[in-house]
Scaffold this active site. Structure first.
Site, PDB file in Angstrom:
ATOM      1  N   CYS A 193       0.849  -1.184   0.000  1.00  0.00           N
ATOM      2  CA  CYS A 193       0.000   0.000   0.000  1.00  0.00           C
ATOM      3  C   CYS A 193       0.886   1.236   0.000  1.00  0.00           C
ATOM      4  CB  CYS A 193      -0.941   0.003   1.202  1.00  0.00           C
ATOM      5  SG  CYS A 193      -0.057  -0.027   2.782  1.00  0.00           S
ATOM      6  N   CYS A 232       3.818   1.559   2.450  1.00  0.00           N
ATOM      7  CA  CYS A 232       5.074   0.912   2.084  1.00  0.00           C
ATOM      8  C   CYS A 232       5.972   1.886   1.330  1.00  0.00           C
ATOM      9  CB  CYS A 232       4.803  -0.325   1.217  1.00  0.00           C
ATOM     10  SG  CYS A 232       3.848  -1.617   2.010  1.00  0.00           S
ATOM     11  N   ASP A 238       1.902  27.036 -29.504  1.00  0.00           N
ATOM     12  CA  ASP A 238       2.752  27.337 -30.642  1.00  0.00           C
ATOM     13  C   ASP A 238       1.893  27.151 -31.893  1.00  0.00           C
ATOM     14  OD1 ASP A 238       5.112  27.825 -32.130  1.00  0.00           O
ATOM     15  OD2 ASP A 238       5.358  25.672 -32.421  1.00  0.00           O
ATOM     16  N   ASP A 265       5.967  21.987 -30.193  1.00  0.00           N
ATOM     17  CA  ASP A 265       6.485  20.772 -30.832  1.00  0.00           C
ATOM     18  C   ASP A 265       7.921  20.887 -31.300  1.00  0.00           C
ATOM     19  OD1 ASP A 265       6.189  22.440 -33.145  1.00  0.00           O
ATOM     20  OD2 ASP A 265       6.125  20.605 -34.350  1.00  0.00           O
ATOM     21  N   ASP A 289      10.821  25.530 -28.831  1.00  0.00           N
ATOM     22  CA  ASP A 289       9.893  25.541 -27.705  1.00  0.00           C
ATOM     23  C   ASP A 289      10.476  24.917 -26.445  1.00  0.00           C
ATOM     24  OD1 ASP A 289       7.884  26.614 -29.391  1.00  0.00           O
ATOM     25  OD2 ASP A 289       7.456  24.607 -30.147  1.00  0.00           O
TER      26      ASP A 289
END
Length: 799
Positions: free
Chosen positions: A99, A102, A508, A694, A698
């Protein structure tokens, strides 16, 4: 013999007495002082001795301890990693993750290891990523620290990891089955006792029913509840109590109290409550494990998609003979035969034939895509049509699928702030709960001793913080699984959380709002050279560029022997290079040095080619708007989010695209530093900015935005600097991601609110004696099940 605690010299190991190598940094703090150690093994053993409260071993010992055996601390493959002094990062599979507690325990323990730089445990996939300083830490010490708290780890291997998850599932199912069987059988004996009125069942029959229930409860307590016993013991031993502590204490107290009452012949027994509690808690954990396995399987499918071998055509085009070679041996420029039904071993361009390729694994697109000569087939794509010949553009290790796998490896390693908050609250909650239980027991023992034990058990059981810790990781795992099936890869952990708070979305233009496949519409000669020659020069300059405008120029020029040398890229401006001894420049009007006026009625992007003395030509390229751009813009604007177009292209072109897409604000002619400054200015005003791009230009602004998205067909650099990759190449995936982000945050808030409300109501009720232990067990287990089931709705919604 006399004690030897003071015998070690400065050059000897405090643990085993062997010489310490000059310059060694291994040490362990014993009794407040840093003691030298000869090796990581002795350091790990000494740390374990101190951590478990046995420091007096060193003051009372009569001889040195035997040198630590690294083989006992680590499997052989991990001990071998110690030989590589340059290694500083590794990915491990960890067994026994039950869980979120842990995860908290593992990360907290490892971050306390000297030299540890980062430790990130992914609860969804069971993978641990660690970074350390080679001069201060070794893999064997990392594993030793994990073994100290009860977890086994090994270098990540997809096949072994899948087998481990399947073993965990089967083992958990067996424990669940035994607990369910015990619960049903115990209820058969408990129900008649509950239904019997006073005097209708004699004492001997009641005792027989209780003794039978005890025997049937033993398998649930001794076998099914083993994970809780181990987890609680490890937590107590490391002084880091997790969720298993109150669970184990509740089971132990209820079982011990029931046995004592049965032996004395009076008092309440809770065997039915115990078995029901164990069964329901294991059921909720089984649901969580199913969610984690689903997330892990997505990565395994990607890993298995890239074939291990390829059919190489060494004699192409004169000879079509093939030879089977390992995918790793394929080099750029070689030719491969891709048969129907096979997956491409590397990224390649079709040089012969036409076919359809299945990109479902890479982009989420279920329909096969047509590919012909000159078009790219990414690694991992499956040939769904006719045989084709590929020219390798990128080898297997650098292919599209390899990049995707690398991004997925990064995904999910960290946690968003809301998950960190939940983990911290759950950790402190356990400590507060134990203190509250003691106070409640003391109060009832003074006011009504007969009920003190029963009320304390009810408080322990009802308030287990499982629901609180499961609320966030389960929802995030389900959402990530859903998005990945739709071609959206969230690389950073904060994507969904931040996207739900976004106030501005900045796009963009080229390759983002537009289709990214512009075509050459016209060539205007501005010098004596022919249009064909100018186009050939431009294509040679752009031969290595991944920009869509460059691809359009190369496609229009066709095959040409010209080669450009000394090529230099100027982000946001253009490219220069030397062809046949002459220097040419290709890019904007300002970059080319022409200073010519732009056409009044601009409907295209204009790229200028300049030679040593003059501007030679102007290329007009048109890039159509994506089909889904308008719908995506409307999606964000309808939610009150401001949409902005930010591009390096000329202002008239940006205005035209913005008008078609329905964007009110467009800024053209922006250099990379100007884009960055614009986004930072928005953030300074309190805006939460999402950036979608892309290209190489950028990368800086993608990194600076609060949350960033890169198109799947964009440049590698943009994808590596973005928080999320739209592998589908469709803007509609962005709207899908935004919608999922809102739903995920809503589910997390619902889960946290439910967990908080449940504990706020259930704990006081149990403390005031209004809940029996069996009612507490049902309430706690159902609370966890509700949280998991609510989170799993994200995985199926809209599917």
């Amino acid at each position: 013999m006399a004690a030897v605690s003071a015998l070690p010299s400065p050059a000897s190991c405090f643990h085993c007495g062997l010489p310490v190598a000059p310059g060694s940094s291994w040490h362990t703090v014993v009794d407040g002082a840093a003691r030298p150690m000869c090796c990581p093994g002795c350091a790990a053993v000494a740390s374990s001795i101190v951590a478990n409260g046995f420091s007096d071993f060193y003051t009372s010992r009569s001889e040195f301890a035997a040198p630590a055996d690294l083989e006992a601390l680590a499997p052989p493959e991990l001990a071998l990693y110690d030989d590589d002094g340059a290694a500083s990062e590794a990915l491990y599979s960890v067994e026994g993750i039950r869980c979120a507690a842990c995860v908290w325990l593992i990360e907290r323990r490892l971050r306390a290891v000297p030299g540890m730089r980062a430790a990130d445990m992914n609860a969804a996939t069971g993978r641990l990523k660690v970074r350390w300083s080679p001069e201060k830490c070794r893999p064997s010490v990392i594993l030793g620290a994990l073994r100290d708290i009860g977890y086994a780890a090994y270098p990540y291997d997809p096949c072994r990891h899948a087998e481990q998850l399947e073993r965990e599932r089967k083992q958990l199912f067996r424990r669940l089955f035994v607990a369910g069987l015990s619960m049903m059988q115990v209820m058969m004996y408990a129900l008649p006792v509950y239904l019997a009125d006073d005097g209708t069942m004699d004492a001997d029959m009641t005792a027989l029913m209780h003794w039978s229930a005890l025997l049937l409860t033993l398998p649930a307590v001794a076998y099914s509840a083993q994970p809780f016993w181990r987890g609680a013991w490890n937590g107590i031993r490391q002084r880091m109590p997790g969720m298993d502590v109150p669970v184990a204490l509740g089971i132990a107290a209820a079982f011990g109290g029931s046995v004592a009452a049965l032996v004395r012949g009076h008092g309440d027994v809770y065997f039915d409550s115990i078995t029901m509690f164990v069964f329901l808690l294991l059921a909720s954990r089984y649901l969580e494990l199913s969610a984690r396995r689903s997330a892990a399987q997505a990565l395994d499918r990607l890993r298995r998609a890239l074939p291990a071998a390829a059919a190489r055509m060494s004699g192409w085009p004169s000879n079509r003979a093939t030879e089977l070679v390992a995918a790793g041996q394929v080099a750029v420029g070689e030719h491969l035969l891709l048969r129907p039904g096979e997956a491409a071993a590397a990224d390649g361009v079709i040089v012969d034939g036409a076919t359809e390729v299945d990109l479902a694994l890479l982009t989420g697109e279920s329909r096969p895509q047509a590919r012909g000569v000159g078009e790219l087939v990414p690694g991992g794509a499956v040939n769904a049509g006719q045989p084709v010949v590929l020219r390798v553009e990128r080898v297997a290790g650098e292919s599209t699928l390899a990049l995707l796998v690398g991004l997925v490896e990064r995904a999910g390693q960290g946690k968003p702030r809301i998950a960190l908050w939940a983990d911290k609250v759950a950790a402190w909650f356990v400590v507060a709960l134990l203190a509250l239980t003691v106070l409640v027991f003391a109060f009832w023992h003074k006011s009504d001793p007969a009920r003190a034990w029963q009320v304390a058990i009810a408080v322990l059981v009802v308030s287990c913080p499982c629901a609180l810790s499961l609320a966030t990781p389960t929802a995030l795992a389900a959402a990530a699984s859903r998005l990945l099936r739709r071609g959206v890869l969230a690389v950073q952990p904060h994507v969904l959380e931040t996207l739900a708070r976004v106030t501005h979305v900045v796009f963009d233009k080229t390759g983002t709002l537009t289709a990214g496949r512009p075509v050459l519409r016209a060539v205007q000669r501005l010098d004596c050279r022919s249009a064909e020659e100018c186009l050939a020069i431009a294509a040679a300059l752009e031969a290595s560029s991944t920009h869509p405008l460059a691809a359009a120029l190369r496609e229009a020029a066709g095959a040409d022997p010209r080669v450009a040398h000394s090529v230099r890229h100027f982000p946001g401006e253009g490219v220069s290079g030397v062809i046949d001894g002459l220097t040419f420049r290709l890019g904007s009007a300002a970059f080319a040095g022409g200073g010519r006026e732009q056409p009044k009625n601009d409907t295209a992007t204009h790229v200028y080619l300049a030679g040593p003395a003059s501007v030679l030509a102007r290329f007009e390229l048109a890039d159509p708007l994506r089909e889904d751009a308008q719908a995506v813009v409307r999606h964000f604007r309808s939610r009150g989010i401001e949409v902005i177009l930010l591009s390096g292209d000329e202002q008239p072109v940006c205005d035209r695209v913005a008008g078609e897409a329905g964007i009110a604000r467009a800024l053209g002619g922006q250099m990379p530093d100007q884009k960055l400054a614009f986004v930072q200015a928005l953030q300074a005003q309190g805006a939460v900015v999402a950036m979608v791009g892309d290209g190489i230009n950028d990368a800086a602004v993608l990194r600076a935005a609060d949350v960033s998205f890169a198109m799947g067909e964009g440049s590698d650099l943009a994808r590596m600097h973005s928080d999320c990759v739209l592998m589908s190449g469709s803007l509609s995936s962005l709207a899908e991601c935004a919608t999922t982000a809102g739903r995920t945050l809503a589910v997390i808030r619902q889960n946290l609110a439910w967990a908080t409300l449940y504990n706020a109501c259930a704990i006081p009720a149990a403390a005031f004696g209004l809940l029996d232990p069996w009612m507490s067990g049902v309430g706690m287990s159902l609370s966890s099940a509700v949280v998991v089931a609510n989170a799993l709705r994200l995985r199926a919604r809209g599917a």
